[in-house]
Design a protein around this motif. Structure first.
Motif, mmCIF file in Angstrom:
data_model
loop_
_atom_site.group_PDB
_atom_site.id
_atom_site.type_symbol
_atom_site.label_atom_id
_atom_site.label_comp_id
_atom_site.label_asym_id
_atom_site.label_seq_id
_atom_site.Cartn_x
_atom_site.Cartn_y
_atom_site.Cartn_z
ATOM 1 N N LEU A 131 -12.846 5.816 -0.367
ATOM 2 C CA LEU A 131 -11.757 6.004 -1.322
ATOM 3 C C LEU A 131 -12.306 6.380 -2.690
ATOM 4 O O LEU A 131 -13.407 5.979 -3.062
ATOM 5 C CB LEU A 131 -10.943 4.716 -1.451
ATOM 6 N N GLN B 165 -8.119 5.384 -6.092
ATOM 7 C CA GLN B 165 -7.557 4.794 -4.875
ATOM 8 C C GLN B 165 -8.012 3.347 -4.707
ATOM 9 O O GLN B 165 -7.226 2.487 -4.293
ATOM 10 C CB GLN B 165 -7.960 5.634 -3.668
ATOM 11 N N ARG C 173 -3.921 5.707 3.769
ATOM 12 C CA ARG C 173 -5.317 5.306 3.566
ATOM 13 C C ARG C 173 -5.553 3.843 3.960
ATOM 14 O O ARG C 173 -6.576 3.264 3.596
ATOM 15 C CB ARG C 173 -5.720 5.483 2.090
ATOM 16 N N LEU D 103 -0.694 4.672 -1.011
ATOM 17 C CA LEU D 103 -1.837 4.701 -0.095
ATOM 18 C C LEU D 103 -1.424 4.462 1.355
ATOM 19 O O LEU D 103 -2.194 3.925 2.135
ATOM 20 C CB LEU D 103 -2.878 3.654 -0.519
ATOM 21 N N LEU E 159 0.835 -1.204 0.000
ATOM 22 C CA LEU E 159 0.000 0.000 0.000
ATOM 23 C C LEU E 159 0.870 1.254 0.000
ATOM 24 O O LEU E 159 0.517 2.262 -0.636
ATOM 25 C CB LEU E 159 -0.960 -0.009 1.188
ATOM 26 N N ARG F 267 -5.940 1.228 -6.881
ATOM 27 C CA ARG F 267 -4.603 1.053 -6.312
ATOM 28 C C ARG F 267 -4.608 -0.030 -5.220
ATOM 29 O O ARG F 267 -3.666 -0.807 -5.108
ATOM 30 C CB ARG F 267 -4.081 2.376 -5.739
#
Length: 239
Positions: free
Chosen positions: A145, A149, A137, A134, A129, A152
Motif C-alpha cells: 500500500l 493508503q 485493498r 479501500l 475500509l 487510511r
C-alpha cells in the motif's frame, strides 16, 4: 456540559533535578462534534496536551473531565478502559503490522473486546475500509500500500471501537502534499458525516486550516483559541 473540560491543568516533569512545566495551567472546553487543531512550536506543550486529552498521561494537577468523568483521579487501568471506549488514535508512522492484511490490521482493537464475534468484527472492519476508500485493498499488506493508503487503514482501525473522539498526532507528517490533502479531506468528511470530534496536532498550517478551530500553545499555555486561522498564524509568530 462539554465533551472535554480542562480546568487549570498542569503537567510537570523532573529531569536531572530540574522541573519542567510542560503544561502550565490550561483551561479549555471542546464540544462534541468539533474539529480542533492544536498548534505551537516545538516544546510548546501541544504533544503533552494531546497525551493528556488522550488519557495516556495524567495531569500533575487540575481537573480533566471527559464526557463527565474525572480523569485526574483515575488509575492507569481506569484511564485505559476509558480511552478504549471513547478515543481512537492516528499517528504519523501508521503503526500497522507488516505481515497482516489491511482487514486484519483494522480489526485488531476488537480482538481485545469481549462479546464481539469474528463475523461482527469482519463486518465492521470491511465497512470502515469501504468508508475510507479501500474496499479493493482489504487483503493487501502494508508493504503493498502507498503511504496514504496505509494512513487510511490506520484511520479505519482508529474508528473500529466507534469512539466519540478521534485524535491525530501529525497524521500527514510522512505524506506528500497531495496525499496530505486527501487524508485531511477524509478527516473532514468523517467529522461532518458522523459528528465525531476530531483533535489534531500539527505543525503544518495548511493541514490545520481543515479544522474549524485552532488552539495555539506556547510555553505550556494557550495563547490563542480561535476560528480565525490568520489570528492563529499570527499567534504562532508572536514572541
Amino acid at each position: 456540559m462539554a465533551l472535554i473540560e480542562l480546568n487549570d491543568v498542569r503537567k510537570s516533569y523532573t529531569r536531572e533535578e530540574v522541573t519542567i512545566d510542560a503544561l502550565a495551567g490550561v483551561t479549555l472546553d471542546i464540544e462534541q462534534g468539533e474539529f480542533v487543531a492544536l498548534m505551537g512550536p516545538s516544546g510548546s506543550g501541544k504533544s503533552t496536551l494531546m497525551n493528556t486529552l488522550g488519557c495516556l498521561d495524567r495531569p500533575t494537577s487540575g481537573s480533566y473531565r471527559l464526557d463527565g468523568e474525572e480523569v485526574v483521579t483515575m488509575t492507569m487501568d481506569e484511564r485505559a478502559r476509558l480511552r478504549n471506549r471513547k478515543i481512537g488514535f492516528v499517528f504519523q508512522n501508521f503503526n500497522l503490522l507488516a505481515r497482516t492484511s489491511a482487514l486484519e490490521n483494522t480489526e485488531l482493537p476488537l480482538l481485545y473486546s469481549s462479546g464481539i464475534s469474528a463475523r461482527e468484527r469482519h463486518g465492521r472492519a470491511r465497512a470502515l475500509l469501504e468508508r475510507v476508500g479501500l474496499g479493493d485493498r482489504m487483503d493487501h499488506h502494508p508493504g503493498q500500500l502507498s503511504g496514504g493508503q496505509q494512513q487510511r487503514v490506520a484511520i479505519a482501525r482508529s474508528l473500529i471501537n466507534e469512539p466519540a473522539i478521534l485524535m491525530a498526532d501529525e497524521p500527514t507528517g510522512n505524506l506528500d502534499s497531495k496525499t496530505s490533502r486527501e487524508v485531511m479531506e477524509l478527516f473532514r468528511d468523517l467529522n461532518l458525516r458522523t459528528g465525531i470530534t476530531v483533535i489534531l496536532v500539527t505543525h503544518d498550517q495548511a493541514v490545520a486550516r481543515h479544522a474549524n478551530r485552532a488552539v495555539v500553545l506556547r510555553d505550556g499555555l494557550v495563547v490563542e483559541d480561535t476560528g480565525d486561522f490568520d489570528r492563529a498564524v499570527a499567534a504562532l509568530h508572536t514572541e
